[in-house]
Structures are given as C-alpha cells and as structure tokens.
Design an enzyme around this catalytic site. Structure first.
Site, PDB file in Angstrom:
ATOM      1  N   LEU A   2     -37.492  -4.560 -55.941  1.00 30.26           N
ATOM      2  CA  LEU A   2     -36.686  -3.860 -54.946  1.00 30.26           C
ATOM      3  C   LEU A   2     -35.266  -3.635 -55.460  1.00 30.26           C
ATOM      4  O   LEU A   2     -34.635  -2.625 -55.156  1.00 30.26           O
ATOM      5  CB  LEU A   2     -36.629  -4.676 -53.647  1.00 30.26           C
ATOM      6  CG  LEU A   2     -37.828  -4.662 -52.705  1.00 30.26           C
ATOM      7  CD1 LEU A   2     -39.145  -4.960 -53.373  1.00 30.26           C
ATOM      8  CD2 LEU A   2     -37.585  -5.627 -51.554  1.00 30.26           C
ATOM      9  N   HIS A  36     -28.600  -9.277 -50.752  1.00 34.55           N
ATOM     10  CA  HIS A  36     -29.157 -10.317 -51.629  1.00 34.55           C
ATOM     11  C   HIS A  36     -28.649 -10.126 -53.071  1.00 34.55           C
ATOM     12  O   HIS A  36     -28.180 -11.078 -53.706  1.00 34.55           O
ATOM     13  CB  HIS A  36     -30.685 -10.231 -51.552  1.00 34.55           C
ATOM     14  CG  HIS A  36     -31.425 -11.156 -52.460  1.00 34.55           C
ATOM     15  ND1 HIS A  36     -32.066 -12.279 -52.008  1.00 34.55           N
ATOM     16  CD2 HIS A  36     -31.660 -11.111 -53.807  1.00 34.55           C
ATOM     17  CE1 HIS A  36     -32.648 -12.901 -53.029  1.00 34.55           C
ATOM     18  NE2 HIS A  36     -32.427 -12.205 -54.137  1.00 34.55           N
ATOM     19  N   GLU A  37     -28.703  -8.893 -53.547  1.00 33.82           N
ATOM     20  CA  GLU A  37     -28.286  -8.636 -54.938  1.00 33.82           C
ATOM     21  C   GLU A  37     -26.786  -8.820 -55.122  1.00 33.82           C
ATOM     22  O   GLU A  37     -26.341  -9.333 -56.152  1.00 33.82           O
ATOM     23  CB  GLU A  37     -28.723  -7.232 -55.380  1.00 33.82           C
ATOM     24  CG  GLU A  37     -30.231  -6.957 -55.300  1.00 33.82           C
ATOM     25  CD  GLU A  37     -31.110  -7.995 -55.968  1.00 33.82           C
ATOM     26  OE1 GLU A  37     -30.635  -8.698 -56.879  1.00 33.82           O
ATOM     27  OE2 GLU A  37     -32.289  -8.111 -55.568  1.00 33.82           O
TER      28      GLU A  37
HETATM   29  N1  ARG Z   1     -34.872  -9.038 -56.383  1.00 30.47           N
HETATM   30  C1  ARG Z   1     -35.736  -9.227 -55.238  1.00 30.47           C
HETATM   31  C2  ARG Z   1     -37.004  -8.413 -55.437  1.00 30.47           C
HETATM   32  O1  ARG Z   1     -36.946  -7.353 -56.032  1.00 30.47           O
HETATM   33  C3  ARG Z   1     -35.024  -8.799 -53.976  1.00 30.47           C
HETATM   34  C4  ARG Z   1     -35.732  -9.218 -52.760  1.00 30.47           C
HETATM   35  C5  ARG Z   1     -34.975  -8.822 -51.521  1.00 30.47           C
HETATM   36  N2  ARG Z   1     -35.712  -9.199 -50.345  1.00 30.47           N
HETATM   37  C6  ARG Z   1     -35.635  -8.538 -49.177  1.00 30.47           C
HETATM   38  N3  ARG Z   1     -36.347  -8.921 -48.168  1.00 30.47           N
HETATM   39  N4  ARG Z   1     -34.852  -7.502 -49.023  1.00 30.47           N
HETATM   40  O2  ARG Z   1     -38.077  -8.810 -55.005  1.00 30.47           O
HETATM   41 ZN    ZN Z   2     -32.797 -12.629 -56.080  1.00 31.77          ZN
END
Ligand code: ARG
Ligand code: ZN
Ligand code: CA
Length: 238
Positions: free
Chosen positions: A117, A152-153
């Site tokens: 994501l 999150h990022e």
């Molecule tokens: N780097 C993680 C991925 O690509 C980000 C996850 C973010 N999670 C969310 N529920 N928005 O899986």
């Molecule tokens: Zn992460």
C-alpha cells in the site's frame, strides 16, 4: 525547529493511465487526513478504549500542500526499490528533502504475492530517496482508503517502528507506552485482543489494522517523532 512544526508536502504523481493521475482533491483529502491524525482530530478516535485514550497524543505537527508534480511514465507497475524517486528510471527526482516531505504516488507495487500500500524511508538514510511512496488507490479518500496508510508511513518517516517491534512477544518498538504485541493485526480487532499478556493497541497507526480501525499515536511515540525535529535531529532543518 521550534513552536508548531509545519511540514510542506511535495507530491509526485507518476501515472501511466489517466485514473492513476489522481485529482488535486484526492491529494487535499490526504493532507486533511494527516492533519486529523497528527492533531487528535481524526473521526474514529471516539472508539479508543479508556486504557489507551489515557496515552493518546496530539503530535502538534501540521501538514501543508506545497506542490504537485505530475509525470507521465512508461511504467505500469513498480517495486518498492526507490526507482520512482529518480527521473533516470522513469520516476521523479526528490525536491529539497531537508525542507519538504516528498510523497511519490504510483500505480501499484506488487511484491511477494501481495501488494504494498505504501512504504517509507526512516530518518538517517540518503536524502535522494527520503520520503514516502504510496499506491494511488490508498492515497486520500477512496473506496479502499480513508488516508491512514500515509499516516502510518509518515510515522516511519519520523522514526516510528511497528507496534509489534517486527518480532514476537518481547520484540520492542522502543516506545514504553505501546504494549508488547506479537505480530501485525489484520482487519478490525475487538478490544481486548490479548497476545502477550496484555491488550494489544490494535488501533495504533503503527499497527496493520484496516483504515477505519487505526486511530491513535501515543505520548511515547510523540517524543520519538519530535526528537527527529529537535536540534541535532535528522529533520531539524524542516
Ligand atoms: N506498508 C504497509 C503495507 O503496505 C502499510 C499498511 C497500512 N495499513 C493500513 N491499514 N492503512 O502493507
Ligand atoms: Zn509499516
Ligand atoms: Ca512498546
């Protein structure tokens, strides 16, 4: 940096098909979601259990949309290998990373049978690749997203680790007020979800629950993030 920290964002929108050239409104929605999440104004925070609401933190960081760079590219998909950060590999070069948060928005990133994501670089890496990369479908408000992937990022970009410390019980995220947890959460766990003797903070932005169920940072995470902006910190120039 002192006083209220303001983070100008430069978006690089790398598109092949027209739908990947996401509109300004979607980028503005993303900035709004970031501002909600970093100022304790996110819509879901009323669901945080009392035990965790006690350590919920207002990070006091404000994001502003500085610029949008749009680049038509030959690439239909990407890998999480930083190629999108260089015009020499069909991407777009970083802009002034000591003053701006660069966010590259790409078509998609298939990886190990799944789909990424978004991903981020921690403080201390090369300035040429400093920033966050996002799948356009998880940027801003869409049918798949309420914008929490970028939160999150950006947490990683400000030195936060995953809540489970990327290991089993006992692995640390270097934050005292996030409880020990064993692994990434999925979906929307009910409270209490107990894996290492105490309830997991599954609603923490640094877990992997679904967007509507990610709702808080803690005071401990706040001090870890703010030290990145302090004198001598990697982002002291922002
Ligand atoms: N780097 C993680 C991925 O690509 C980000 C996850 C973010 N999670 C969310 N529920 N928005 O899986
Ligand atoms: Zn992460
Ligand atoms: Ca912890």
């Amino acid at each position: 940096a002192d006083g209220k920290i303001e983070i100008p964002i430069v978006f690089h929108v790398l598109y092949n098909s027209a739908d990947e050239n996401i509109p300004l409104s979607q980028l503005q929605d993303q900035v709004t979601a970031l501002n909600e999440d970093f100022s304790m104004n996110n819509p879901g925070r009323n669901t945080i259990p009392a035990e965790f609401a006690a350590v919920e933190a207002n990070i006091g960081v404000r994001f502003v949309l500085e610029d949008v760079i749009r680049v038509k590219t030959k690439k239909r998909q990407w890998r999480p290998d930083d190629s999108m950060k260089f015009s020499s590999s069909d991407g777009s070069d970083v802009v002034n990373p000591q003053e701006f948060l660069n966010i590259w928005v790409v078509s998609n990133m298939p990886y190990r049978g799944g789909n990424i994501l978004g991903y981020a670089q921690f403080p201390g890496g090369s300035w040429a690749t400093d920033g966050v990369v996002m799948d356009h479908r998880f940027t801003g408000t869409t049918q798949y997203s309420t914008g929490r992937t970028a939160t999150h990022e950006v947490g990683h970009w400000l030195n936060l680790r995953h809540i489970w410390g990327d290991g089993g019980c006992g692995a640390t995220d270097y934050v005292a007020d996030t409880p020990d947890s064993d692994a990434a959460s999925r979906g929307c766990p009910t409270y209490p979800t107990v894996n290492c003797g105490t309830a997991d903070m599954t609603m923490n932005f640094m877990d992997y629950s679904d967007d509507p169920c990610l709702n808080m940072f803690t005071e401990g995470q706040k001090s870890r993030m703010l030290s990145v902006f302090a004198n001598g910190g990697f982002r002291a120039t922002m």
